[in-house]
Motif scaffolding. Structure first.
Motif, PDB file in Angstrom:
ATOM      1  N   TYR A  37      44.360  22.149  33.590  1.00  0.00           N
ATOM      2  CA  TYR A  37      43.532  23.285  33.237  1.00  0.00           C
ATOM      3  C   TYR A  37      44.328  24.372  32.510  1.00  0.00           C
ATOM      4  O   TYR A  37      45.543  24.445  32.615  1.00  0.00           O
ATOM      5  CB  TYR A  37      42.867  23.889  34.476  1.00  0.00           C
ATOM      6  N   LYS A  38      43.595  25.193  31.786  1.00  0.00           N
ATOM      7  CA  LYS A  38      44.162  26.365  31.120  1.00  0.00           C
ATOM      8  C   LYS A  38      43.712  27.588  31.910  1.00  0.00           C
ATOM      9  O   LYS A  38      42.539  27.690  32.287  1.00  0.00           O
ATOM     10  CB  LYS A  38      43.645  26.421  29.683  1.00  0.00           C
ATOM     11  N   VAL A  39      44.618  28.508  32.168  1.00  0.00           N
ATOM     12  CA  VAL A  39      44.306  29.718  32.922  1.00  0.00           C
ATOM     13  C   VAL A  39      44.047  30.863  31.951  1.00  0.00           C
ATOM     14  O   VAL A  39      44.767  31.016  30.964  1.00  0.00           O
ATOM     15  CB  VAL A  39      45.475  30.087  33.867  1.00  0.00           C
ATOM     16  N   GLN A  40      43.003  31.645  32.237  1.00  0.00           N
ATOM     17  CA  GLN A  40      42.757  32.844  31.438  1.00  0.00           C
ATOM     18  C   GLN A  40      42.253  33.954  32.338  1.00  0.00           C
ATOM     19  O   GLN A  40      41.803  33.715  33.457  1.00  0.00           O
ATOM     20  CB  GLN A  40      41.784  32.568  30.297  1.00  0.00           C
ATOM     21  N   ARG A  41      42.333  35.177  31.818  1.00  0.00           N
ATOM     22  CA  ARG A  41      41.863  36.336  32.582  1.00  0.00           C
ATOM     23  C   ARG A  41      40.345  36.259  32.715  1.00  0.00           C
ATOM     24  O   ARG A  41      39.675  35.578  31.953  1.00  0.00           O
ATOM     25  CB  ARG A  41      42.301  37.631  31.921  1.00  0.00           C
ATOM     26  N   SER A  42      39.824  36.964  33.665  1.00  0.00           N
ATOM     27  CA  SER A  42      38.376  36.973  33.888  1.00  0.00           C
ATOM     28  C   SER A  42      37.672  37.577  32.678  1.00  0.00           C
ATOM     29  O   SER A  42      37.875  38.741  32.352  1.00  0.00           O
ATOM     30  CB  SER A  42      38.037  37.786  35.136  1.00  0.00           C
ATOM     31  N   THR A  43      36.858  36.788  32.018  1.00  0.00           N
ATOM     32  CA  THR A  43      36.087  37.299  30.889  1.00  0.00           C
ATOM     33  C   THR A  43      34.935  38.177  31.373  1.00  0.00           C
ATOM     34  O   THR A  43      34.409  38.974  30.608  1.00  0.00           O
ATOM     35  CB  THR A  43      35.544  36.144  30.023  1.00  0.00           C
ATOM     36  N   LEU A  44      34.596  38.066  32.631  1.00  0.00           N
ATOM     37  CA  LEU A  44      33.558  38.916  33.202  1.00  0.00           C
ATOM     38  C   LEU A  44      34.035  40.366  33.256  1.00  0.00           C
ATOM     39  O   LEU A  44      33.239  41.288  33.144  1.00  0.00           O
ATOM     40  CB  LEU A  44      33.217  38.430  34.614  1.00  0.00           C
ATOM     41  N   SER A  45      35.359  40.560  33.390  1.00  0.00           N
ATOM     42  CA  SER A  45      35.916  41.905  33.504  1.00  0.00           C
ATOM     43  C   SER A  45      35.806  42.710  32.227  1.00  0.00           C
ATOM     44  O   SER A  45      36.043  43.902  32.235  1.00  0.00           O
ATOM     45  CB  SER A  45      37.389  41.833  33.923  1.00  0.00           C
ATOM     46  N   SER A  46      35.504  42.070  31.134  1.00  0.00           N
ATOM     47  CA  SER A  46      35.373  42.824  29.878  1.00  0.00           C
ATOM     48  C   SER A  46      33.921  42.805  29.404  1.00  0.00           C
ATOM     49  O   SER A  46      33.644  42.887  28.228  1.00  0.00           O
ATOM     50  CB  SER A  46      36.288  42.216  28.816  1.00  0.00           C
ATOM     51  N   SER A  47      33.011  42.703  30.346  1.00  0.00           N
ATOM     52  CA  SER A  47      31.593  42.653  29.990  1.00  0.00           C
ATOM     53  C   SER A  47      30.837  43.747  30.726  1.00  0.00           C
ATOM     54  O   SER A  47      31.400  44.474  31.537  1.00  0.00           O
ATOM     55  CB  SER A  47      31.003  41.290  30.364  1.00  0.00           C
ATOM     56  N   LYS A  48      29.550  43.841  30.464  1.00  0.00           N
ATOM     57  CA  LYS A  48      28.715  44.834  31.142  1.00  0.00           C
ATOM     58  C   LYS A  48      28.481  44.481  32.603  1.00  0.00           C
ATOM     59  O   LYS A  48      27.951  45.282  33.356  1.00  0.00           O
ATOM     60  CB  LYS A  48      27.374  44.962  30.419  1.00  0.00           C
ATOM     61  N   HIS A  49      28.891  43.286  33.012  1.00  0.00           N
ATOM     62  CA  HIS A  49      28.591  42.817  34.362  1.00  0.00           C
ATOM     63  C   HIS A  49      29.650  43.173  35.402  1.00  0.00           C
ATOM     64  O   HIS A  49      29.445  42.929  36.588  1.00  0.00           O
ATOM     65  CB  HIS A  49      28.378  41.303  34.351  1.00  0.00           C
ATOM     66  N   TRP A  50      30.803  43.695  34.960  1.00  0.00           N
ATOM     67  CA  TRP A  50      31.836  44.074  35.920  1.00  0.00           C
ATOM     68  C   TRP A  50      32.739  45.122  35.312  1.00  0.00           C
ATOM     69  O   TRP A  50      33.057  45.065  34.121  1.00  0.00           O
ATOM     70  CB  TRP A  50      32.662  42.862  36.353  1.00  0.00           C
ATOM     71  N   ASP A  51      33.180  46.063  36.110  1.00  0.00           N
ATOM     72  CA  ASP A  51      34.091  47.109  35.669  1.00  0.00           C
ATOM     73  C   ASP A  51      35.515  46.556  35.728  1.00  0.00           C
ATOM     74  O   ASP A  51      35.994  46.184  36.794  1.00  0.00           O
ATOM     75  CB  ASP A  51      33.939  48.320  36.599  1.00  0.00           C
ATOM     76  N   ALA A  52      36.198  46.498  34.603  1.00  0.00           N
ATOM     77  CA  ALA A  52      37.544  45.919  34.523  1.00  0.00           C
ATOM     78  C   ALA A  52      38.558  46.668  35.372  1.00  0.00           C
ATOM     79  O   ALA A  52      39.635  46.144  35.654  1.00  0.00           O
ATOM     80  CB  ALA A  52      38.007  45.878  33.060  1.00  0.00           C
ATOM     81  N   ARG A  53      38.221  47.873  35.813  1.00  0.00           N
ATOM     82  CA  ARG A  53      39.153  48.646  36.635  1.00  0.00           C
ATOM     83  C   ARG A  53      39.076  48.290  38.119  1.00  0.00           C
ATOM     84  O   ARG A  53      39.816  48.820  38.925  1.00  0.00           O
ATOM     85  CB  ARG A  53      38.893  50.135  36.442  1.00  0.00           C
ATOM     86  N   ILE A  54      38.158  47.402  38.473  1.00  0.00           N
ATOM     87  CA  ILE A  54      37.988  47.004  39.875  1.00  0.00           C
ATOM     88  C   ILE A  54      38.370  45.535  40.028  1.00  0.00           C
ATOM     89  O   ILE A  54      37.947  44.694  39.242  1.00  0.00           O
ATOM     90  CB  ILE A  54      36.533  47.213  40.339  1.00  0.00           C
ATOM     91  N   GLN A  55      39.181  45.246  41.042  1.00  0.00           N
ATOM     92  CA  GLN A  55      39.538  43.855  41.315  1.00  0.00           C
ATOM     93  C   GLN A  55      38.287  43.064  41.636  1.00  0.00           C
ATOM     94  O   GLN A  55      37.458  43.496  42.427  1.00  0.00           O
ATOM     95  CB  GLN A  55      40.495  43.768  42.507  1.00  0.00           C
ATOM     96  N   MET A  56      38.167  41.901  41.043  1.00  0.00           N
ATOM     97  CA  MET A  56      37.021  41.029  41.306  1.00  0.00           C
ATOM     98  C   MET A  56      37.121  40.418  42.705  1.00  0.00           C
ATOM     99  O   MET A  56      36.124  40.192  43.370  1.00  0.00           O
ATOM    100  CB  MET A  56      36.977  39.929  40.243  1.00  0.00           C
ATOM    101  N   ASP A  57      38.351  40.148  43.140  1.00  0.00           N
ATOM    102  CA  ASP A  57      38.579  39.459  44.411  1.00  0.00           C
ATOM    103  C   ASP A  57      39.682  40.186  45.167  1.00  0.00           C
ATOM    104  O   ASP A  57      40.807  40.285  44.675  1.00  0.00           O
ATOM    105  CB  ASP A  57      38.995  38.011  44.117  1.00  0.00           C
ATOM    106  N   PRO A  58      39.405  40.714  46.348  1.00  0.00           N
ATOM    107  CA  PRO A  58      40.438  41.449  47.092  1.00  0.00           C
ATOM    108  C   PRO A  58      41.605  40.564  47.540  1.00  0.00           C
ATOM    109  O   PRO A  58      42.637  41.070  47.956  1.00  0.00           O
ATOM    110  CB  PRO A  58      39.682  42.022  48.295  1.00  0.00           C
ATOM    111  N   ASN A  59      41.444  39.241  47.431  1.00  0.00           N
ATOM    112  CA  ASN A  59      42.533  38.329  47.789  1.00  0.00           C
ATOM    113  C   ASN A  59      43.498  38.100  46.630  1.00  0.00           C
ATOM    114  O   ASN A  59      44.510  37.434  46.800  1.00  0.00           O
ATOM    115  CB  ASN A  59      41.952  36.982  48.224  1.00  0.00           C
ATOM    116  N   MET A  60      43.166  38.602  45.461  1.00  0.00           N
ATOM    117  CA  MET A  60      43.989  38.432  44.263  1.00  0.00           C
ATOM    118  C   MET A  60      44.508  39.800  43.830  1.00  0.00           C
ATOM    119  O   MET A  60      43.788  40.785  43.928  1.00  0.00           O
ATOM    120  CB  MET A  60      43.174  37.817  43.125  1.00  0.00           C
TER     121      MET A  60
END
Length: 198
Positions: A53-76
């Motif tokens: 697999y290829k790893v990439q940053r969360s593309t959701l974090s740069s969309s209207k669906h999530w604020d990039a300043r907030i961790q998506m997962d508190p375990n990461m």
């Protein structure tokens, strides 16, 4: 770029994540209505062949669906390596199916108090209700990501990052943090970003 194709090659890819938090976001795992004010979500648990697999940053974090300043997962520690793109289905094995019920009538002791607070009474519907509850809980729990403070001049951009020592401890070699977008139209920059990489 079509939704669900970020980072994929011309043949497409299977998107997985080491984060159940990301995999279960309503953009990827829609809420299916069971009854009035009661929904269910499904997510597959998979095993992925190492190095396939290829790893990439969360593309959701740069969309209207999530604020990039907030961790998506508190375990990461960050949102930089949450998406895994796999070109071949032969490298993925489904080993389980997980579900979560949401809505005022669900058992909060099983699905959590946040899940029991989801409502369709918001203008955008239960998906946005759930996302807003998650954002609020993560932000109030200090899971904000410091991606710096941008200061724009006429011909310059200054990016001030805090806690560089902490960033050096959290990020692995080759990983880093990206600034929020900025524009300097007179220089032809419409979606500028700055990146710090360890």
């Amino acid at each position: 770029m079509a939704h669900g194709s970020a980072g994929a090659g011309p043949e497409g890819a299977i998107y997985t994540s080491p984060s159940l938090w990301l995999a279960s976001h309503p953009v990827y795992s829609t809420l299916l209505k069971l009854d009035d004010e009661r929904w269910v979500q499904f997510a597959f648990k998979v095993r992925v062949r190492p190095n396939s697999y290829k790893v990439q940053r969360s593309t959701l974090s740069s969309s209207k669906h999530w604020d990039a300043r907030i961790q998506m997962d508190p375990n990461m520690p960050h949102n930089e390596s949450l998406e895994w793109l796999i070109p071949s289905s032969a490298d993925v094995l489904v080993v389980g199916l997980m579900l979560r019920e949401l809505g005022p009538s669900v058992d909060a002791s099983v699905f959590g108090t946040l899940a029991s607070r989801v409502s369709a009474h918001q203008v955008e519907g239960p998906e946005y209700s759930w996302t807003a509850l998650l954002k609020g809980a993560l932000q109030s729990g200090a899971y904000s990501i410091d991606n710096g403070d941008l200061r724009l001049g006429f011909n310059s951009v200054e990016w001030q990052l805090c806690n560089m020592r902490t960033k050096g401890d959290v990020y692995e070699l080759g990983q880093g943090v990206t600034s929020s977008s900025f524009e300097l139209p007179h220089l032809g920059i419409t979606d500028g970003k700055i990146q710090w990489v360890k």
